[in-house]
Scaffold this motif. Structure first.
Motif, PDB file in Angstrom:
ATOM      1  N   GLY A  71       0.876  -1.803  14.736  1.00  0.00           N
ATOM      2  CA  GLY A  71       1.231  -2.314  13.406  1.00  0.00           C
ATOM      3  C   GLY A  71       0.263  -1.968  12.288  1.00  0.00           C
ATOM      4  N   GLY A  72      -0.722  -1.125  12.547  1.00  0.00           N
ATOM      5  CA  GLY A  72      -1.661  -0.760  11.479  1.00  0.00           C
ATOM      6  C   GLY A  72      -2.896  -1.624  11.428  1.00  0.00           C
ATOM      7  N   VAL A  73      -3.249  -2.237  12.549  1.00  0.00           N
ATOM      8  CA  VAL A  73      -4.374  -3.186  12.562  1.00  0.00           C
ATOM      9  C   VAL A  73      -5.706  -2.524  12.218  1.00  0.00           C
ATOM     10  N   SER A 110      -0.356  -3.127   3.720  1.00  0.00           N
ATOM     11  CA  SER A 110      -0.598  -1.681   3.592  1.00  0.00           C
ATOM     12  C   SER A 110      -0.321  -0.956   4.884  1.00  0.00           C
ATOM     13  N   PRO A 111       0.361   0.196   4.809  1.00  0.00           N
ATOM     14  CA  PRO A 111       0.455   1.031   5.997  1.00  0.00           C
ATOM     15  C   PRO A 111      -0.925   1.532   6.395  1.00  0.00           C
ATOM     16  N   GLU A 112      -1.048   1.909   7.652  1.00  0.00           N
ATOM     17  CA  GLU A 112      -2.274   2.565   8.128  1.00  0.00           C
ATOM     18  C   GLU A 112      -2.034   4.066   8.077  1.00  0.00           C
ATOM     19  N   TYR A 113      -2.914   4.773   7.383  1.00  0.00           N
ATOM     20  CA  TYR A 113      -2.884   6.242   7.390  1.00  0.00           C
ATOM     21  C   TYR A 113      -4.141   6.712   8.117  1.00  0.00           C
ATOM     22  N   ASN A 114      -3.954   7.353   9.246  1.00  0.00           N
ATOM     23  CA  ASN A 114      -5.072   7.880  10.033  1.00  0.00           C
ATOM     24  C   ASN A 114      -6.167   6.831  10.223  1.00  0.00           C
ATOM     25  N   GLY A 115      -5.745   5.661  10.612  1.00  0.00           N
ATOM     26  CA  GLY A 115      -6.689   4.603  10.954  1.00  0.00           C
ATOM     27  C   GLY A 115      -7.297   3.888   9.771  1.00  0.00           C
ATOM     28  N   SER A 116      -6.780   4.115   8.557  1.00  0.00           N
ATOM     29  CA  SER A 116      -7.377   3.463   7.387  1.00  0.00           C
ATOM     30  C   SER A 116      -6.283   3.067   6.407  1.00  0.00           C
ATOM     31  N   SER A 138       0.262  -5.772   7.572  1.00  0.00           N
ATOM     32  CA  SER A 138       0.575  -4.344   7.668  1.00  0.00           C
ATOM     33  C   SER A 138       1.706  -4.172   8.662  1.00  0.00           C
ATOM     34  N   THR A 139       2.417  -3.064   8.511  1.00  0.00           N
ATOM     35  CA  THR A 139       3.388  -2.722   9.542  1.00  0.00           C
ATOM     36  C   THR A 139       3.479  -1.214   9.653  1.00  0.00           C
ATOM     37  N   SER A 140       3.733  -0.759  10.871  1.00  0.00           N
ATOM     38  CA  SER A 140       3.892   0.676  11.105  1.00  0.00           C
ATOM     39  C   SER A 140       4.844   0.859  12.282  1.00  0.00           C
ATOM     40  N   PRO A 141       5.347   2.068  12.470  1.00  0.00           N
ATOM     41  CA  PRO A 141       6.307   2.288  13.563  1.00  0.00           C
ATOM     42  C   PRO A 141       5.692   2.066  14.940  1.00  0.00           C
ATOM     43  N   GLY A 142       4.400   2.212  15.078  1.00  0.00           N
ATOM     44  CA  GLY A 142       3.734   2.046  16.379  1.00  0.00           C
ATOM     45  C   GLY A 142       3.616   0.584  16.779  1.00  0.00           C
ATOM     46  N   GLY A 180       0.818  -1.218   0.000  1.00  0.00           N
ATOM     47  CA  GLY A 180       0.000   0.000   0.000  1.00  0.00           C
ATOM     48  C   GLY A 180       0.844   1.258   0.000  1.00  0.00           C
ATOM     49  N   SER A 181       2.150   1.096  -0.110  1.00  0.00           N
ATOM     50  CA  SER A 181       3.064   2.244  -0.090  1.00  0.00           C
ATOM     51  C   SER A 181       4.007   2.162  -1.272  1.00  0.00           C
ATOM     52  N   GLN A 182       4.202   3.290  -1.949  1.00  0.00           N
ATOM     53  CA  GLN A 182       5.195   3.315  -3.034  1.00  0.00           C
ATOM     54  C   GLN A 182       6.458   4.033  -2.583  1.00  0.00           C
ATOM     55  N   ARG A 183       6.578   4.269  -1.276  1.00  0.00           N
ATOM     56  CA  ARG A 183       7.746   4.955  -0.724  1.00  0.00           C
ATOM     57  C   ARG A 183       9.002   4.109  -0.936  1.00  0.00           C
ATOM     58  N   ALA A 184      10.105   4.776  -1.326  1.00  0.00           N
ATOM     59  CA  ALA A 184      11.375   4.052  -1.434  1.00  0.00           C
ATOM     60  C   ALA A 184      11.721   3.519  -0.050  1.00  0.00           C
ATOM     61  N   GLY A 185      12.047   2.270   0.045  1.00  0.00           N
ATOM     62  CA  GLY A 185      12.383   1.672   1.341  1.00  0.00           C
ATOM     63  C   GLY A 185      11.177   1.373   2.202  1.00  0.00           C
ATOM     64  N   SER A 186       9.997   1.316   1.605  1.00  0.00           N
ATOM     65  CA  SER A 186       8.759   1.035   2.348  1.00  0.00           C
ATOM     66  C   SER A 186       8.847  -0.272   3.141  1.00  0.00           C
ATOM     67  N   SER A 187       8.499  -0.182   4.425  1.00  0.00           N
ATOM     68  CA  SER A 187       8.514  -1.387   5.262  1.00  0.00           C
ATOM     69  C   SER A 187       7.407  -2.350   4.841  1.00  0.00           C
ATOM     70  N   ASN A 188       6.295  -1.828   4.342  1.00  0.00           N
ATOM     71  CA  ASN A 188       5.216  -2.713   3.888  1.00  0.00           C
ATOM     72  C   ASN A 188       5.596  -3.451   2.605  1.00  0.00           C
ATOM     73  N   SER A 189       6.391  -2.793   1.755  1.00  0.00           N
ATOM     74  CA  SER A 189       6.875  -3.479   0.546  1.00  0.00           C
ATOM     75  C   SER A 189       7.783  -4.636   0.925  1.00  0.00           C
TER      76      SER A 189
END
Ligand SMILES: Cc1cc2nc3c(=O)[nH]c(=O)nc-3n(C[C@H](O)[C@H](O)[C@H](O)COP(=O)(O)O)c2cc1C
Length: 194
Positions: free
Chosen positions: A127-129, A80-86, A120-124, A10-19
Motif C-alpha cells: 500500500g505504499g508504506v 500519497s502514492p509511493e514512487y520508488n519507495g518514496s 497511501s494506497t498502491s496496487p501492491g 500526492g497524485s494529480q492523475r485523473a482517477g487517482s486512487s489516493n485522491s
C-alpha cells in the motif's frame, strides 16, 4: 473555533486512487465537525524548485497561493502514492516550495504546529508504506505533528466502486478513522491557529 483541514493527494492523475482515499479520510474529519478543503493541483501548477529562479524571480504566484492555503488550515490529510519507495515528485516539490520563507514570514510557517494524518494506497500489497516513512520524516522535520496512526492500504484497484466510494465498510472505517483522529487532536491542540 472551526477546525480547518486541507485534504491533499500526492497524485494529480485523473482517477487517482489516493485522491479517492484522502476523500474517505476527509469524511471522517467532517463527521468530527472539521471544515474540509480538497486541494486541486490544477490550480497550483508549480515549477520545479530552482534556487536561482527563486533568487531572480521570487515566488511564482501558484506558490504564494499554495503557501497561503497551507497557512489557512490547521491540519492536513495527505494520501500519497509511493514512487520508488518514496513520496511523489509532485508532493515533494510542493513541500519544498512551501518550506521557503517569504519576506517577514516566520520559519516553517506553513508547517509548524500543523496536525497531519497520512494515508497511501498502491496496487501492491504493502500500500505504499515505505513512502509514508519518508513523508512522515520530512513533515516532522518541518515542525508538524504527524499523528501516530496512518493507513497504507494495498490492492488499490479493488478499493473503490464506480462512484469513488470505498467498497469495504471495514476499510472505509479505518480511512475515516485517520481523518477523525486528526480532527480530534486538533480540537485539543494548543497551537491550532488560525
Ligand atoms: C515512477 C513510479 C514509481 C512507482 N513506485 C512504486 C513503489 O515503489 N511502490 C508501490 O507500491 N507502487 C509504486 N508505483 C505504483 C503506484 O503506486 C501506482 O501508480 C499508484 O496507483 C499511483 O497512485 P494514484 O492512483 O493515486 O495515482 C510506482 C509508480 C510510478 C509511476
Amino acid at each position: 473555533m472551526t477546525i480547518k483541514i486541507l485534504a491533499l493527494s500526492g497524485s494529480q492523475r485523473a482517477g487517482s486512487s489516493n485522491s479517492l482515499l484522502v476523500r474517505a479520510a476527509a469524511a471522517g474529519a467532517e463527521a468530527e465537525g472539521a471544515h474540509i478543503t480538497v486541494l486541486d493541483w490544477a490550480a497550483y501548477d508549480m515549477p520545479l524548485y530552482d534556487p536561482d529562479r527563486e533568487k531572480a524571480e521570487g515566488f511564482p504566484d501558484a506558490v504564494l497561493r499554495f503557501k497561503a492555503l497551507l497557512r489557512a488550515h490547521q491540519g492536513f490529510l495527505i494520501a500519497s502514492p509511493e514512487y520508488n519507495g518514496s513520496l511523489t515528485p509532485l508532493l515533494k516539490n510542493a513541500i519544498d516550495w512551501a518550506s521557503r520563507p517569504a519576506a517577514g514570514e516566520p520559519p516553517m510557517a506553513c508547517y509548524k504546529h500543523k496536525v497531519i494524518g497520512l494515508l497511501s494506497t498502491s496496487p501492491g500489497v504493502f500500500g505504499g508504506v515505505t513512502g509514508l516513512v519518508h513523508l512522515r520524516a520530512i513533515l516532522s522535520r518541518l515542525g508538524s505533528f504527524v499523528i501516530p496512526e496512518q493507513y497504507p492500504v494495498g490492492e488499490a484497484g479493488k478499493l473503490f466502486d464506480e462512484s469513488g466510494a470505498m467498497r469495504d465498510p471495514k476499510l472505509r472505517a479505518i480511512a475515516e478513522g485517520i481523518g477523525a483522529r486528526t480532527a480530534k487532536v486538533l480540537k485539543h491542540w494548543p497551537d491550532a491557529t488560525p
